[in-house]
Design a protein around this motif. Structure first.
Motif, short mmCIF file in Angstrom:
data_model
loop_
_atom_site.label_atom_id
_atom_site.label_comp_id
_atom_site.label_asym_id
_atom_site.label_seq_id
_atom_site.Cartn_x
_atom_site.Cartn_y
_atom_site.Cartn_z
N SER A 116 -1.25 7.38 -5.79
CA SER A 116 -1.43 5.93 -5.70
C SER A 116 -0.07 5.26 -5.57
N LYS A 117 0.14 4.60 -4.47
CA LYS A 117 1.39 3.88 -4.24
C LYS A 117 1.50 2.68 -5.18
N LYS A 118 0.37 2.06 -5.49
CA LYS A 118 0.37 0.90 -6.37
C LYS A 118 0.84 1.28 -7.77
N THR A 119 0.40 2.45 -8.26
CA THR A 119 0.82 2.91 -9.59
C THR A 119 2.30 3.22 -9.63
N ARG A 120 2.81 3.85 -8.59
CA ARG A 120 4.24 4.18 -8.54
C ARG A 120 5.09 2.91 -8.51
N GLU A 121 4.67 1.93 -7.73
CA GLU A 121 5.43 0.68 -7.65
C GLU A 121 5.40 -0.07 -8.98
N ALA A 122 4.25 -0.03 -9.66
CA ALA A 122 4.15 -0.73 -10.95
C ALA A 122 5.06 -0.09 -11.98
N LEU A 123 5.11 1.24 -12.02
CA LEU A 123 5.99 1.94 -12.97
C LEU A 123 7.45 1.71 -12.62
#
Length: 238
Positions: A116-123
């Motif tokens: 998930s790109k969204k999870t990586r960006e959030a972290l």
């Protein structure tokens, strides 16, 4: 059953307490109270216990005459409400839970299992992963979790010590009973297994190697030592 018999029956139970009336009609209550007073004059008591029971029965009778349902004693034990957790402790534990969840995600990211790109960006936005590096971020979060856990333990120990000191000043008997109760929670081993273990050790004679190398080494080291003689210290010596 008339009013007198009912009052006598109620007075035989010491544990019955007269229920309180939260809402009532003043005029009606005055009328019922006068009726109960007429009945009470016909009952004679011989002890303070009977007088106390009679007063409880009078209150119950007045409530029933007013048409208010009296509470009945429950046979089931009342369940105690669970103690509410301290706000600061609840907040820290919530933060620890979130950080542990993020830590597991970062570990999965290090193994390249998060798609998930969204999870990586959030972290990355939350912990600045690209600036610090993934491994450094993981170690940093581990240290934060340990620090928060240690803070909770220190605060709980300080709070416990404060409560014990306060209880020592006000009620030492209760403090010592609590301390004994905490010590009594230790599990006591069963006697039979302990007895068998000790018997297997002491009842079986074992011969050791008297010519072991380490014994010879110890004897060689002790050969050069000079035995120190006992010297009596007297007042003249001092």
């Amino acid at each position: 059953m008339d009013g007198k018999d009912q009052t006598m029956d109620e007075s035989s139970y010491r544990k019955n307490k007269g229920p309180s009336m939260k809402a009532y009609n003043t005029k009606k209550l005055r009328e019922k109270t006068s009726e109960v007073n007429e009945i009470m004059r016909l009952i004679h008591t011989t002890s303070i216990t009977e007088t106390n029971n009679l007063a409880c029965a009078r209150a119950r009778l007045e409530v029933e005459l007013m048409g208010i349902q009296a509470p009945t004693p429950s046979s089931q034990p009342t369940q105690q409400k669970p103690k509410q957790q301290l706000p600061w402790k609840r907040l820290l534990e919530k933060q620890i839970m979130v950080m542990r969840s993020d830590l597991s995600k970062l570990k999965e990211m290090a193994k390249k299992r998060i798609r998930s790109k969204k999870t990586r960006e959030a972290l990355n936005e939350k912990y600045k992963v690209q600036e610090k590096g993934l491994n450094n971020t993981i170690e940093d979060i581990k240290m934060r979790i340990k620090a928060k856990v240690r803070k909770i333990q220190q605060c709980m120990n300080r709070n416990k010590g404060y409560q014990q000191n306060k209880l020592f000043r006000t009620n030492q008997k209760r403090l010592y009973s609590q301390l004994r109760g905490e010590d009594n929670h230790q599990e006591i081993p069963e006697a039979e297994p302990s007895k068998r273990l000790l018997e297997s050790i002491w009842n079986n004679p074992v011969s050791h190697n008297k010519h072991a190398i380490w014994l010879q080494e110890v004897k060689a080291e002790e050969m050069g030592r000079i035995e120190k003689r006992f010297t009596e210290i007297t007042t003249d010596t001092v």
